[in-house]
Design an enzyme around this catalytic site. Structure first.
Site, PDB file in Angstrom:
ATOM      1  N   LEU A   1     -12.743  18.079 -11.154  1.00  0.00           N
ATOM      2  CA  LEU A   1     -11.401  18.239 -11.702  1.00  0.00           C
ATOM      3  C   LEU A   1     -11.310  19.273 -12.814  1.00  0.00           C
ATOM      4  CD1 LEU A   1     -10.294  14.500 -11.642  1.00  0.00           C
ATOM      5  CD2 LEU A   1      -9.889  16.272  -9.920  1.00  0.00           C
ATOM      6  N   CYS A   2     -12.378  20.054 -13.017  1.00  0.00           N
ATOM      7  CA  CYS A   2     -12.347  21.134 -14.009  1.00  0.00           C
ATOM      8  C   CYS A   2     -11.550  22.314 -13.471  1.00  0.00           C
ATOM      9  CB  CYS A   2     -13.758  21.618 -14.335  1.00  0.00           C
ATOM     10  SG  CYS A   2     -14.599  20.618 -15.544  1.00  0.00           S
ATOM     11  N   HIS A   3     -10.811  22.937 -14.361  1.00  0.00           N
ATOM     12  CA  HIS A   3     -10.084  24.152 -13.988  1.00  0.00           C
ATOM     13  C   HIS A   3     -11.062  25.326 -13.934  1.00  0.00           C
ATOM     14  CE1 HIS A   3      -6.917  21.592 -15.667  1.00  0.00           C
ATOM     15  NE2 HIS A   3      -6.096  22.236 -14.872  1.00  0.00           N
TER      16      HIS A   3
ATOM     17  N   MET B   1     -16.679  21.574 -21.120  1.00  0.00           N
ATOM     18  CA  MET B   1     -17.456  21.311 -19.908  1.00  0.00           C
ATOM     19  C   MET B   1     -18.329  22.501 -19.538  1.00  0.00           C
ATOM     20  SD  MET B   1     -16.924  18.219 -19.396  1.00  0.00           S
ATOM     21  CE  MET B   1     -17.986  18.141 -17.976  1.00  0.00           C
ATOM     22  N   GLU B   2     -17.824  23.695 -19.770  1.00  0.00           N
ATOM     23  CA  GLU B   2     -18.611  24.897 -19.483  1.00  0.00           C
ATOM     24  C   GLU B   2     -19.824  24.986 -20.402  1.00  0.00           C
ATOM     25  OE1 GLU B   2     -14.919  25.181 -17.398  1.00  0.00           O
ATOM     26  OE2 GLU B   2     -15.336  24.628 -19.470  1.00  0.00           O
TER      27      GLU B   2
ATOM     28  N   ASP C   1     -37.778  22.876 -14.488  1.00  0.00           N
ATOM     29  CA  ASP C   1     -38.228  23.358 -13.175  1.00  0.00           C
ATOM     30  C   ASP C   1     -39.378  24.352 -13.308  1.00  0.00           C
ATOM     31  OD1 ASP C   1     -38.088  23.706 -10.290  1.00  0.00           O
ATOM     32  OD2 ASP C   1     -37.197  25.667 -10.731  1.00  0.00           O
TER      33      ASP C   1
END
EC number: 4.6.1.17
Length: 167
Positions: free
Chosen positions: A78-80, A116-117, A131
């Site tokens: 739901l992130c733009h 969020m980014e 990793d």
């Protein structure tokens, strides 16, 4: 710290909903997130000395974090999708040689925040370090990923207190 908020990603029927930001003002927005990768001192030394046989761990993690911020709208349902104007990933060696602290900064002029980014950038940078180094240190721990600061929008400037949930 008891603040009441309503969930904006759920509509009146309880269904997932992408928030409509069309009526929001464009403001300059900044978010800074941090996280850490705990590791053996020998692994940290290998990263610091750039002696890993896979190459420059920090350079690869930096690129991965930047790419992740740019893909956040594709990863989080739901992130733009945002037009980021700046993504920066920085690394700090823990003073006690226990690992790396990763900082991610994201900026834009837009109608929605970039928390969020920044969180995605830090998370993927941490995952990339894991990793690249898991063969020499499979016991590494990724932890404490959090937003440290945000600016812009209707809530203005917010900064995490140093004792707020161990941030």
């Amino acid at each position: 710290m008891s603040t009441s908020y309503s969930l904006t990603h759920v509509n009146a029927n309880g269904e997932a909903n992408m928030v409509d930001v069309s009526d929001k003002a464009v403001t300059h927005r900044v978010a800074i997130a941090s996280g850490q990768v705990l590791m053996q001192p020998s692994t940290l030394k290998m990263i610091k000395d750039n002696s890993h046989k896979k190459g420059d761990v920090l350079a690869i993690a930096r690129i991965a974090g930047i790419q992740a911020a740019k893909k956040c709208g594709d990863l989080i349902p739901l992130c733009h999708p945002l037009m980021l104007t700046k993504v920066q990933i920085d690394f700090e060696f823990a003073s006690d040689s226990s690992g790396l602290i990763i900082h991610g900064l994201c900026k834009l002029d837009g109608k929605t925040g970039v928390e969020m980014e920044a969180l995605t950038a830090v998370s993927v940078a941490c995952l990339t370090i894991f990793d690249m180094c898991k063969a020499v240190d499979p016991g590494m721990i990724i932890s404490n990923i959090h937003v440290r600061e945000k600016q812009g929008g209707k809530t203005g400037h917010w900064q995490r207190e140093t004792n707020d949930r161990q941030g």
